[in-house]
Design a protein around this motif. Structure first.
Motif, PDB file in Angstrom:
ATOM      1  N   GLU A  35       0.440  -1.535   0.338  1.00 20.01           N
ATOM      2  CA  GLU A  35       0.288   0.237  -0.328  1.00 20.01           C
ATOM      3  C   GLU A  35       0.838   1.044  -0.230  1.00 20.01           C
ATOM      4  O   GLU A  35       1.749   1.282   0.657  1.00 20.01           O
ATOM      5  CB  GLU A  35      -1.187  -0.351   1.065  1.00 20.01           C
ATOM      6  CG  GLU A  35      -1.513   1.489   1.333  1.00 20.01           C
ATOM      7  CD  GLU A  35      -2.272   2.049   0.355  1.00 20.01           C
ATOM      8  OE1 GLU A  35      -2.463   2.859  -0.114  1.00 20.01           O
ATOM      9  OE2 GLU A  35      -3.618   1.038  -0.099  1.00 20.01           O
ATOM     10  N   LYS A  36       0.657   2.162  -1.386  1.00 22.47           N
ATOM     11  CA  LYS A  36       1.706   3.296  -1.088  1.00 22.47           C
ATOM     12  C   LYS A  36       1.629   4.536   0.275  1.00 22.47           C
ATOM     13  O   LYS A  36       1.771   5.329   0.222  1.00 22.47           O
ATOM     14  CB  LYS A  36       0.772   4.193  -2.231  1.00 22.47           C
ATOM     15  CG  LYS A  36      -0.157   4.535  -2.154  1.00 22.47           C
ATOM     16  CD  LYS A  36       0.036   5.423  -3.861  1.00 22.47           C
ATOM     17  CE  LYS A  36      -1.441   6.171  -4.350  1.00 22.47           C
ATOM     18  NZ  LYS A  36      -2.154   6.681  -3.631  1.00 22.47           N
ATOM     19  N   GLU A  37       0.390   4.233   0.941  1.00 18.43           N
ATOM     20  CA  GLU A  37      -0.488   5.244   2.261  1.00 18.43           C
ATOM     21  C   GLU A  37       0.358   5.128   3.284  1.00 18.43           C
ATOM     22  O   GLU A  37       0.813   3.661   2.865  1.00 18.43           O
ATOM     23  CB  GLU A  37      -1.718   4.913   2.232  1.00 18.43           C
ATOM     24  CG  GLU A  37      -1.701   6.019   0.683  1.00 18.43           C
ATOM     25  CD  GLU A  37      -1.709   7.002   0.094  1.00 18.43           C
ATOM     26  OE1 GLU A  37      -1.075   7.948   1.010  1.00 18.43           O
ATOM     27  OE2 GLU A  37      -2.359   7.890  -1.123  1.00 18.43           O
ATOM     28  N   THR A  38       0.064   5.599   4.032  1.00 18.93           N
ATOM     29  CA  THR A  38       0.168   5.378   5.194  1.00 18.93           C
ATOM     30  C   THR A  38      -0.415   4.065   6.374  1.00 18.93           C
ATOM     31  O   THR A  38       0.174   4.007   7.826  1.00 18.93           O
ATOM     32  CB  THR A  38       0.864   6.266   6.247  1.00 18.93           C
ATOM     33  OG1 THR A  38      -0.483   6.865   6.828  1.00 18.93           O
ATOM     34  CG2 THR A  38       1.880   7.764   5.810  1.00 18.93           C
ATOM     35  N   SER A  39      -1.767   4.003   6.053  1.00 18.12           N
ATOM     36  CA  SER A  39      -2.619   3.192   6.179  1.00 18.12           C
ATOM     37  C   SER A  39      -3.839   2.254   5.950  1.00 18.12           C
ATOM     38  O   SER A  39      -3.719   3.309   4.427  1.00 18.12           O
ATOM     39  CB  SER A  39      -3.402   3.654   7.487  1.00 18.12           C
ATOM     40  OG  SER A  39      -4.081   5.291   6.795  1.00 18.12           O
ATOM     41  N   THR A 154     -10.243  -2.077   8.545  1.00 17.42           N
ATOM     42  CA  THR A 154      -9.102  -1.677  10.107  1.00 17.42           C
ATOM     43  C   THR A 154      -9.561  -3.545  10.155  1.00 17.42           C
ATOM     44  O   THR A 154      -8.405  -3.921  10.829  1.00 17.42           O
ATOM     45  CB  THR A 154      -8.961  -1.385  10.677  1.00 17.42           C
ATOM     46  OG1 THR A 154      -8.643   0.053   9.711  1.00 17.42           O
ATOM     47  CG2 THR A 154      -7.732  -0.856  11.761  1.00 17.42           C
ATOM     48  N   THR A 168       2.758  -3.583   3.614  1.00 18.13           N
ATOM     49  CA  THR A 168       3.728  -3.095   3.465  1.00 18.13           C
ATOM     50  C   THR A 168       3.483  -1.456   3.241  1.00 18.13           C
ATOM     51  O   THR A 168       3.081  -1.526   1.939  1.00 18.13           O
ATOM     52  CB  THR A 168       4.974  -3.948   2.516  1.00 18.13           C
ATOM     53  OG1 THR A 168       6.278  -4.514   3.666  1.00 18.13           O
ATOM     54  CG2 THR A 168       6.184  -2.349   2.813  1.00 18.13           C
ATOM     55  N   PHE A 169       3.545  -0.465   4.500  1.00 17.62           N
ATOM     56  CA  PHE A 169       2.954   0.660   3.837  1.00 17.62           C
ATOM     57  C   PHE A 169       3.766   2.019   3.446  1.00 17.62           C
ATOM     58  O   PHE A 169       5.578   1.141   2.754  1.00 17.62           O
ATOM     59  CB  PHE A 169       2.061   1.162   5.103  1.00 17.62           C
ATOM     60  CG  PHE A 169       0.840   0.544   5.348  1.00 17.62           C
ATOM     61  CD1 PHE A 169      -0.463   1.390   4.914  1.00 17.62           C
ATOM     62  CD2 PHE A 169       1.161  -0.111   6.536  1.00 17.62           C
ATOM     63  CE1 PHE A 169      -1.532   0.139   5.416  1.00 17.62           C
ATOM     64  CE2 PHE A 169       0.238  -0.519   7.269  1.00 17.62           C
ATOM     65  CZ  PHE A 169      -2.191  -0.872   6.127  1.00 17.62           C
ATOM     66  N   ASN A 170       3.705   2.709   2.836  1.00 20.58           N
ATOM     67  CA  ASN A 170       4.450   3.821   1.966  1.00 20.58           C
ATOM     68  C   ASN A 170       5.347   3.104   1.060  1.00 20.58           C
ATOM     69  O   ASN A 170       6.026   2.579   0.908  1.00 20.58           O
ATOM     70  CB  ASN A 170       5.551   4.060   3.184  1.00 20.58           C
ATOM     71  CG  ASN A 170       4.766   4.770   4.340  1.00 20.58           C
ATOM     72  OD1 ASN A 170       4.654   5.688   3.664  1.00 20.58           O
ATOM     73  ND2 ASN A 170       4.751   5.036   5.845  1.00 20.58           N
ATOM     74  N   SER A 187      10.013  -0.066  -5.632  1.00 21.70           N
ATOM     75  CA  SER A 187       9.325   0.930  -4.862  1.00 21.70           C
ATOM     76  C   SER A 187      10.731   1.910  -5.119  1.00 21.70           C
ATOM     77  O   SER A 187      11.456   1.188  -5.885  1.00 21.70           O
ATOM     78  CB  SER A 187       8.907   1.046  -3.551  1.00 21.70           C
ATOM     79  OG  SER A 187       9.387   0.968  -2.926  1.00 21.70           O
TER      80      SER A 187
END
Length: 402
Positions: A35-39, A154, A168-170, A187
């Motif tokens: 996931e490219k976001e933090t959550s 969630t 894995t975020f970010n 990435s």
């Protein structure tokens, strides 16, 4: 370099549900969510109306109808299992003129075809059931509910992690290197090798799919849905969701009043063409996103096919008074100054080269990947059966990974 049997790109509700389903059915496989976001659930999943749809509008027998019918049951069962707050408050679809009454009766028949139990209400019956709602006629669908999909996602992600999955975020995907029996996902700062990849990236789906060298006959065109919230004094104005009768030629359901699970009431959304795929503010603009639309012939054919609708939605976006007119058709007591700011959302709508809106689900599958190219509303409601369908489609590939 880390290696996984399966990688799901995208931690929205469809991606998380798919990863969870894989771990349940193939517990020995190593599964990663990127996931490219933090959550999780930061985009479409966390920015919709929160409605658990019952399957009113969809062509009987279509994937949309089947997924929604099963998704209603599965979503409520999941909420009960995990003590997630939800409410089956029911939905009123309200006709305010003769054309809408005709369309309403067509919807009533479709409800019956989709195994719902609609109640047809006369003007007086509507007034008795919902005293603050005006209309000539209505249908009531008791099964429709509300939930917070970000909370649900969630909880589902935590279940996935407990099953042994990884997230894995970010991790913004910038490149895919396809090997003979696997893919390397890159990435800016990491590389992951995966035997099979599932693309559940919503509004970015076509862009990610092209990284796999797929030739696409569609493009994602983003539509912004703008909402308002009503003051707290209106929290008791409705006991049910209040929807207009939609135009059957469009996939959008019109501006409606929605009870939220926290007790508040929102108004919306409209459906205006967006100038950025993840642009949630009024005048957000992304040159790359606009170029992707403008260079696609289907975009211009879409505009030409739905000129009056596009213009009407643009007017409602630029003018709060025009927006309010849509609400006043069935709820005239709301005042201009009572439309308070609220978050907007972006809907990923797949559009064909001829300008046709793709209404049903669309999947593209290769030996090492599956791409969820169109997951239209009610994708949040339908996420669990969509996940089951995806795993069914790739079962042979998963067995080779096992």
């Amino acid at each position: 370099m880390d290696k996984y049997d399966v990688t799901v790109i995208g931690a929205g509700i469809v991606g998380v549900a798919t990863a969870c389903e894989i771990k349940r059915r193939f517990p020995s496989l190593s599964v990663m969510i990127l996931e490219k976001e933090t959550s999780p659930a930061m985009h479409q999943t966390g920015r919709n109306s929160g409605v658990i749809h019952a399957g009113v509008y969809y062509q009987p027998g279509s994937l949309k109808a089947r997924f929604c019918q099963q998704g209603l049951k599965d979503t409520i069962a999941f909420c009960r299992q995990h003590a997630i707050p939800f409410q089956q408050c029911g939905k009123l679809i309200v006709a305010t003129n003769s054309l809408e009454r005709k369309r309403l009766h067509d919807l009533y028949q479709r409800c019956e075809q989709n195994d719902l139990s609609p109640t047809l209400l006369s003007k007086s019956m509507l007034l008795k059931k919902s005293p603050n709602t005006l209309g000539e006629e209505a249908i009531f669908i008791a099964q429709t509910g509300i939930v917070d999909y970000q909370t649900l996602t969630t909880v589902m992600l935590n279940e996935f992690l407990q099953l042994g999955g990884d997230v894995t975020f970010n991790f913004p995907l910038i490149k895919v290197e396809q090997l003979q029996t696997s893919c390397d996902l890159l990435s800016h700062h990491a590389r992951i090798n995966s035997g099979f990849v599932i693309n559940c990236t919503g509004v970015m789906t076509d862009r990610i799919a092209t990284m796999f060298d797929l030739e696409l006959d569609f493009r994602i065109v983003p539509f912004k849905g703008e909402y308002f919230q009503l003051p707290a004094k209106y929290n008791q104005i409705i006991d049910h969701l209040i929807y207009p009768v939609p135009d059957p030629s469009l996939p959008f359901l019109g501006v409606h009043l929605t009870k939220m699970i926290d007790g508040s009431v929102t108004v919306g959304p409209n459906a205006v063409l967006a100038a950025a795929r993840e642009g949630y503010h009024k005048f957000d603009f992304n040159l790359t996103d606009m170029a992707a639309s403008f260079t696609f012939p289907g975009f211009w054919r879409l505009l030409n096919r739905h000129k009056s609708s596009v213009w009407g939605e643009l007017k409602s976006s630029l003018s709060k008074r025009e927006y309010l007119k849509q609400v006043h058709k069935y709820c005239p007591q709301i005042k201009y100054h009572e439309l308070l700011p609220y978050r907007s959302g972006i809907r990923a709508q797949a559009v064909a080269k001829d300008g046709a809106l793709i209404h049903d689900f669309k999947f593209i599958q290769t030996n090492t990947s599956l791409h969820v190219c169109n997951a239209p509303s009610p994708a949040a409601t339908s996420a669990i059966p969509i996940a089951s369908e995806i795993v069914n489609r790739i079962e042979n590939q998963l067995n080779t990974q096992n």
